[in-house]
Design a protein around this motif. Structure first.
Motif, mmCIF file in Angstrom:
data_model
loop_
_atom_site.group_PDB
_atom_site.id
_atom_site.type_symbol
_atom_site.label_atom_id
_atom_site.label_comp_id
_atom_site.label_asym_id
_atom_site.label_seq_id
_atom_site.Cartn_x
_atom_site.Cartn_y
_atom_site.Cartn_z
ATOM 1 N N PRO A 388 0.835 -1.202 0.000
ATOM 2 C CA PRO A 388 0.000 0.000 0.000
ATOM 3 C C PRO A 388 0.866 1.247 0.000
ATOM 4 N N PRO A 389 0.353 2.330 -0.552
ATOM 5 C CA PRO A 389 1.178 3.541 -0.682
ATOM 6 C C PRO A 389 1.622 4.068 0.671
ATOM 7 N N ASP A 390 2.875 4.516 0.681
ATOM 8 C CA ASP A 390 3.456 4.921 1.948
ATOM 9 C C ASP A 390 3.288 6.414 2.150
ATOM 10 N N ILE A 391 2.060 6.833 2.460
ATOM 11 C CA ILE A 391 1.814 8.260 2.696
ATOM 12 C C ILE A 391 1.461 8.430 4.174
ATOM 13 N N HIS A 392 1.965 9.481 4.766
ATOM 14 C CA HIS A 392 1.607 9.777 6.154
ATOM 15 C C HIS A 392 0.095 10.052 6.248
ATOM 16 N N PRO A 393 -0.558 9.547 7.294
ATOM 17 C CA PRO A 393 -2.019 9.706 7.374
ATOM 18 C C PRO A 393 -2.482 11.150 7.274
ATOM 19 N N ALA A 394 -1.646 12.076 7.706
ATOM 20 C CA ALA A 394 -2.086 13.467 7.671
ATOM 21 C C ALA A 394 -2.094 14.039 6.272
ATOM 22 N N ASP A 395 -1.412 13.356 5.331
ATOM 23 C CA ASP A 395 -1.302 13.937 3.991
ATOM 24 C C ASP A 395 -2.332 13.388 3.033
ATOM 25 N N VAL A 396 -3.064 12.359 3.427
ATOM 26 C CA VAL A 396 -4.036 11.755 2.513
ATOM 27 C C VAL A 396 -5.150 12.747 2.212
#
Lengths: 647, 189
Positions: A388-396
């Motif tokens: 799954p894409p490794d994006i910080h939850p705050a940036d989604v």
């Protein structure tokens, strides 16, 4: 009377009790009797314990002895509401909030539980928190925080199912409690009775309130009883004076027209203000003043304050009997609150629909983005096992989450309602009492007897406020689980605050009313408000699609699909079959028809009972007429004989 | 207040619970209040009696227009002086308690309103009743004409057998139709 031979009686009973169970069954009988006695004693002890647990008994008794039973009935109602809300809070907290907090994922782990990057630098500001944004918005207080995993934690707790069932169960429990209380109230002494049949006898025998312990209140009561006697005597004596029926009718039509205008005006004002707040939401938050941000709540509370006295002044045109005028006044205030609430709801619905539209585009964008990422990754690394894409939850990218927005609106409304109520008491009662007391020494006319004087406790206004507050809680509890807890706190502080205020700033009413039939009237209003607040919630559960990325129902097409899933996956197959058959229209329509027939039948039976009642009364009257004739003839015979039997 | 004479014995307590409508807590509170009314010498008497003046000084009864009648009705004294023993006091509280039935309350209300104790409410009783309800001062009293009108209206409403008086069953019939009576005929310590 307590017989003073109790020990002898008891000894007698004990001696001969065993003798009743003769022969073989003697031991069993004695055992049964002993168990029965123990049961009675246990019940009595339990009753003692229950009465000892009731809170605030002393406080209410003090209010009652000073102000009579009608003012105290408001506080008893408040206490009952507190009990109800406490149970609702226990449900919500124990079955929804606690599992999520203890067994669910913590703050910051998934997008719905994290403050978005754009808002993070302002998330701790007091002004943002007071508006229930920032960290407040992404907390257990609101719908959006809850995760949609089917089961969580070690116990495999089904949170989405629990959320839905608790949301509906709150209404079910409240309905049960309200109806049970109504039934109990109407049992005692009957509500209604024959209005007007025993006016004088009731005034004579039942008008004194034995709970009054304060000499000042007693004096007021004497004065009001005297006035009511004089009024009824005058009423009975003179006939209806038709002064000018046409003028009176015209004035009444005029008054109703004015009131309808003001009701319509207030509804329009609320709609306009909510529309404006939607436009404000699109602007930059820093440029708005506090007033502009909280305009909706401010206007609603203001209307609730200003309109009732306005209605009362217009009602002077109508010249009704005070009791009838009070009923009209209550009905109008009820219509006002109802109209305001529903206009607010409709305006809110518009906002929800707008958010749903926005959400569709964001959702499509997110899905497209994800597909892009997957295709890029697989074409770059040549594998099908894609992490799954490794994006910080705050940036989604986040959807607008309309349920949390609705929850925030209700919480803000409740909070502003609390503030306005407390402010009104502080200024309208406390400040007024201070001014009257201290300025009286240096003022030209007697402030205490004349114009401002001390305030009286407005029972109907307060009770209606309480009922509508509860309606808002019922509506908002599904979208903001923390709202019920807030209400519990509010009721607790209200109890102490209002008790203090009434004892220190108010004087007893000039006409000391009795808290009689009104009890069931207010319960009936509460029931109506319960149904009316059930409607929007059920509509949203059944029709509106839940947000795709927040809340316990995200990803599903409708909220109630959770129940269907549970039935399919977790319960045995035949239960699913039962449900399919039960929801068949062919079964539901006959059931509805049966209920309509049952209502018709019960109605007819009750009419028959009423007729039978009237017949019996007539018979009794005829019988006593006959008796009195017999008596008078006996009397004349006895008199002529020189004897008259002493009865 | 720590001597054994002024404490309520456990067996008496359970006996009183069975015989009255009061809860244990209420009985203990009643005992405490009753003991406060007793003078020092009376405390050690086996069944002490509180004179009527002391009973009428209770805050719950002080403002009640029927206080003297209440004292008389519940008193078991041979001298008819309205003094109450503890059991009379409990009787009083039981009849005025929340859990007492309508029959009990209406029975006692009838006896309280029956000023001349003759078993019926006649014109004289009703007149005294109205005067009690309108307060003792002269400017709140009704005129003779109003009084006459009022009494005739009441007898018209409640006197079913038209004998000019309201007897117990007629009274209970009226009271049973009243929605306020049970909730207002209450005294709580």
């Amino acid at each position: 009377k307590i017989p003073f031979m109790v020990p002898e009686c008891q000894a007698f009973v004990e001696e001969f009790e065993g003798a009743l169970g003769k022969g073989k069954g003697r031991k069993l009988y004695a055992y049964k009797v002993m168990m029965a006695k123990k049961m009675i004693k246990f019940n009595r002890d339990f009753d003692n314990f229950k009465t000892a647990c009731i809170p605030w008994e002393r406080k209410i008794k003090e209010v009652e002895s000073h102000f009579g039973s009608s003012v105290a009935s408001y506080f008893i109602f408040l206490r009952w509401m507190y009990g109800l809300n406490l149970v609702l809070f226990a449900f919500m907290f124990g079955l929804v909030v606690l599992p999520e907090v203890m067994m669910g994922l913590p703050y910051g782990s998934i997008p719905r539980k994290t403050v978005p990057r754009a808002e993070q630098d302002r998330a701790m500001d007091i002004s943002v928190l007071l508006d229930f944004g920032g960290y407040c918005k992404y907390s257990i207080l609101f719908y959006g925080f809850y995760n949609d995993e089917r089961t969580i934690g070690v116990l495999q707790f089904r949170l989405p199912l629990s959320y839905l069932l608790v949301g509906v169960g709150i209404f079910g429990y409240s309905l049960m409690v309200v109806i049970r209380t109504m039934a109990r109230n109407s049992d005692e002494g009957g509500d209604g009775g024959d209005d007007g049949q025993f006016t004088f006898a009731f005034k004579m025998f039942t008008s004194w309130d034995y709970l009054i312990g304060n000499p000042e209140t007693a004096d007021n009561k004497y004065a009001s009883i005297t006035t009511s006697f004089k009024e009824s005597i005058v009423d009975e004596q003179e006939n209806q004076k038709d002064e000018n029926i046409h003028l009176r009718r015209f004035l009444r039509v005029l008054a109703n027209f004015l009131i309808l205008c003001s009701l319509g005006g207030s509804g329009f004002l609320i709609y306009f203000v909510v529309k404006r707040s939607q436009e404000f939401a699109n602007l930059d938050q820093d440029e708005l003043s506090w007033f502009e941000k909280n305009e909706v709540e401010f206007v609603m509370s203001l209307l609730g304050l200003v309109c009732p006295p306005l209605f009362e002044t217009i009602a002077e045109l109508e010249e009704y009997h005070p009791r009838i005028a009070l009923k009209w006044q209550l009905g109008r205030i009820f219509a006002l609150f109802l109209g305001n609430l529903y206009t607010f709801l409709f305006a809110l619905f518009d906002e929800v629909n707008a958010k749903l539209e926005k959400e569709k585009s964001i959702r499509n964008a997110t899905i497209w983005g994800l597909n892009e990422y997957y295709s890029n990754y697989s074409s770059y690394h040549n594998t099908t096992d894609i992490p799954p894409p490794d994006i910080h939850p705050a940036d989604v990218i986040r959807g607008p989450c309309w349920e949390t927005a609705v929850g925030i609106e209700f919480v803000k409304l409740t909070v502003s309602d609390i503030q306005v109520t407390y402010m009104t008491i502080l200024i309208g009662d406390f400040l007024r009492a201070m001014i009257v007391r201290f300025l009286n020494y240096c003022w030209c006319w007697d402030l205490e007897a004349g114009f401002p004087s001390y305030g009286e406790f407005d029972i109907s206004g307060n009770v209606l406020g309480l009922i509508f507050n509860q309606g808002m809680i019922w509506m908002g509890a599904f979208y903001a689980p923390g709202l019920v807890g807030l209400n519990v706190l509010r009721l607790l502080t209200s109890m102490y605050y209002q008790c203090w205020a009434v004892m220190s700033c108010n004087v007893p009413h000039e006409r000391v009313f009795k808290a009689s039939k009104s009890n069931n009237f207010y319960m009936g209003l509460l029931l109506l408000v319960l149904f009316l607040s059930l409607l929007p919630v059920v509509y949203t559960i059944m029709t509106l699609p839940p947000s795709f990325d927040c809340g316990p129902f995200s990803g599903r097409e409708q909220m109630y699909n959770v129940v269907m899933e549970t039935i399919e996956n977790d319960l045995p197959a035949f239960i699913g079959n039962i449900f399919t058959y039960a929801t068949n229209p062919g079964l539901i329509l006959p059931a509805v028809l049966l209920m309509v027939l049952a209502i018709y039948y019960l109605n007819a039976t009750s009419k028959n009972y009423q007729n039978a009642n009237l017949e019996l009364k007539k018979k009794m009257q005829m019988k006593t007429d006959r008796n009195s004739n017999k008596k008078s003839s006996l009397f004349s015979i006895g008199k002529s004989l020189g004897i008259w039997p002493k009865i | 207040m720590g001597t054994t004479a002024s404490q309520l014995r456990k067996d008496l307590l359970s006996e009183y619970q069975e015989l009255t409508f009061l809860t244990k807590r209420e009985i203990i509170l009643a005992h405490k209040r009753f003991s406060e009314l007793l003078s020092k010498e009376d405390r050690n008497v086996p069944t002490p009696r509180v004179p009527m003046e002391k009973v009428l000084s209770l805050p719950e009864l002080k403002s009640n227009p029927f206080r003297k009648r209440i004292s008389h009705v519940f008193s078991t004294s041979d001298m008819k002086d309205g003094s109450l023993t503890f059991e009379d006091f409990l009787d009083l509280l039981s009849a005025f308690s929340d859990s007492a039935t309508l029959e009990i309350k209406s029975h006692y209300a009838f006896r309280i309103f029956d000023f001349d104790d003759d078993g019926t409410l006649d014109g004289g009783d009703l007149e005294k009743l109205v005067n009690c309800l309108t307060g003792e001062t002269d400017d709140t009293r009704l005129t003779t004409e109003e009084m006459r009108q009022l009494i005739s209206n009441i007898l018209e409403e409640s006197d079913i057998d038209k004998d000019g008086t309201v007897n117990l069953s007629e009274f209970q019939h009226v009271i049973s139709r009243s929605p306020d009576f049970v909730s207002s005929f209450k005294i709580v310590l």
